[in-house]
Design a protein around this motif. Structure first.
Motif, mmCIF file in Angstrom:
data_model
loop_
_atom_site.group_PDB
_atom_site.id
_atom_site.type_symbol
_atom_site.label_atom_id
_atom_site.label_comp_id
_atom_site.label_asym_id
_atom_site.label_seq_id
_atom_site.Cartn_x
_atom_site.Cartn_y
_atom_site.Cartn_z
ATOM 1 N N UNK A 7 37.270 109.795 -20.416
ATOM 2 C CA UNK A 7 37.341 109.074 -21.688
ATOM 3 C C UNK A 7 36.008 108.389 -21.942
ATOM 4 N N UNK A 8 35.634 108.321 -23.222
ATOM 5 C CA UNK A 8 34.400 107.657 -23.629
ATOM 6 C C UNK A 8 34.732 106.497 -24.550
ATOM 7 N N UNK A 9 34.159 105.331 -24.263
ATOM 8 C CA UNK A 9 34.343 104.122 -25.055
ATOM 9 C C UNK A 9 33.025 103.844 -25.772
ATOM 10 N N UNK A 10 32.997 104.000 -27.096
ATOM 11 C CA UNK A 10 31.746 103.964 -27.855
ATOM 12 C C UNK A 10 31.781 102.887 -28.933
ATOM 13 N N UNK A 11 30.750 102.028 -28.947
ATOM 14 C CA UNK A 11 30.617 101.021 -29.998
ATOM 15 C C UNK A 11 30.134 101.704 -31.273
ATOM 16 N N UNK A 12 30.850 101.472 -32.362
ATOM 17 C CA UNK A 12 30.507 102.134 -33.616
ATOM 18 C C UNK A 12 29.195 101.630 -34.200
ATOM 19 N N UNK A 13 28.885 100.352 -34.000
ATOM 20 C CA UNK A 13 27.740 99.750 -34.681
ATOM 21 C C UNK A 13 26.673 99.329 -33.669
ATOM 22 N N UNK A 14 25.940 100.306 -33.195
ATOM 23 C CA UNK A 14 24.801 100.024 -32.334
ATOM 24 C C UNK A 14 23.632 99.558 -33.205
ATOM 25 N N UNK A 15 22.787 98.685 -32.673
ATOM 26 C CA UNK A 15 21.722 98.101 -33.481
ATOM 27 C C UNK A 15 20.676 99.131 -33.890
ATOM 28 N N UNK A 16 20.246 99.970 -32.972
ATOM 29 C CA UNK A 16 19.151 100.903 -33.250
ATOM 30 C C UNK A 16 19.636 102.313 -33.569
ATOM 31 N N UNK A 17 20.953 102.552 -33.476
ATOM 32 C CA UNK A 17 21.493 103.886 -33.701
ATOM 33 C C UNK A 17 22.783 103.798 -34.500
ATOM 34 N N UNK A 18 23.114 104.875 -35.138
ATOM 35 C CA UNK A 18 24.351 104.968 -35.904
ATOM 36 C C UNK A 18 25.443 105.523 -34.991
ATOM 37 N N UNK A 19 26.381 104.667 -34.616
ATOM 38 C CA UNK A 19 27.458 105.111 -33.744
ATOM 39 C C UNK A 19 28.287 106.221 -34.357
ATOM 40 N N UNK A 20 28.438 106.201 -35.687
ATOM 41 C CA UNK A 20 29.177 107.249 -36.368
ATOM 42 C C UNK A 20 28.476 108.593 -36.203
ATOM 43 N N UNK A 21 27.141 108.590 -36.344
ATOM 44 C CA UNK A 21 26.372 109.834 -36.169
ATOM 45 C C UNK A 21 26.460 110.319 -34.733
#
Length: 250
Positions: free
Chosen positions: A52-66
């Motif tokens: 399983x991967x736990x991913x923050x949607x709103x990273x400061x330098x990157x688009x978590x959605x992308x």
């Protein structure tokens, strides 16, 4: 040698948050790796399999959605998204990416562990860790009506799982589960799109009709023997949808 403990990958650019999650989830019985950017995430996924991967949607330098979209092009690893807000982009994420769950900060330790365990169960994880001491009480057996059967399927409303009668699990997103739950609770009823949107209102977007149509399409692909000629989720032209199956308590 494969470990019996599920291995999780946490992706967040907040190093303190990663450290907190690593500690919490390790205490809950998981094996946890933490990374802080998309490049490190894909490098870790290339090195070993994760449950399983736990991913923050709103990273400061990157688009978590992308990052999540790119991930879905390469892997079907179970994905749980985390965000500090619940705006429209967050709500539609489950539809666009088939993410398995979504958590809004702040969340409790018990909720996080329970959500992860539920996703792993839906994906047929061979072994699950024990829960945190504050949340490890064994739930009582499901009562009458908590498990509903149709065709070869059993929908467990308490555990929020769909399985075949033979025991084989079928992974559903939250939106898919809510839609199927509405159908099996009221079989043979004609539902309009607006009524179905009300049942899945936490996922609604500006594209209301298409939201339901996408969910219907995905659900048909999972439960129908022939999605092009569905026997369960039937279209009532000009009206909406009908669940054309006999539903009985397990």
């Amino acid at each position: 040698m494969q470990t019996s403990q599920p291995r999780l990958l946490v992706v967040d650019d907040d190093r303190d948050m990663v450290a907190v999650l690593e500690d919490l989830l390790t205490r809950a019985g998981f094996i946890v790796d933490g990374v802080h950017c998309g490049a490190a995430m894909f490098a870790a996924l290339a090195q070993r399999p994760y449950d399983l991967l736990l991913l923050d949607l709103r990273l400061q330098a990157e688009d978590g959605l992308a990052l999540a979209r790119r991930l879905r092009q390469q892997s079907r690893v179970p994905l749980v998204m985390i965000s500090g807000s619940s705006d429209e982009t967050d709500r539609v994420l489950l539809l666009e990416l088939a993410a398995d769950d979504f958590l809004v900060k702040p969340f409790s330790e018990r909720e996080l562990v329970a959500r992860i365990r539920a996703v792993l169960r839906r994906h047929g994880s061979p072994a699950l860790p024990v829960a945190l001491p504050s949340a490890d009480a064994t739930p009582p057996p499901a009562g009458r009506g908590e498990r509903l059967c149709f065709g070869p399927w059993v929908l467990d409303l308490r555990e929020r799982e769909l399985r075949k009668r033979s025991g084989e699990p079928c992974a559903l997103t939250q939106g898919e589960f809510r839609l199927l739950e509405a159908f099996v609770r009221a079989p043979r009823r004609v539902w309009t799109r607006d009524q179905l949107l009300e049942q899945t209102r936490s996922l609604e977007t500006e594209v209301f009709d298409r939201t339901i149509d996408v969910l219907i399409l995905r659900l048909r692909r999972k439960i129908e023997a022939n999605p092009k000629h569905p026997q369960y989720i039937c279209t009532e032209r000009g009206l909406g949808y009908l669940f054309a199956a006999d539903v009985v308590p397990a």
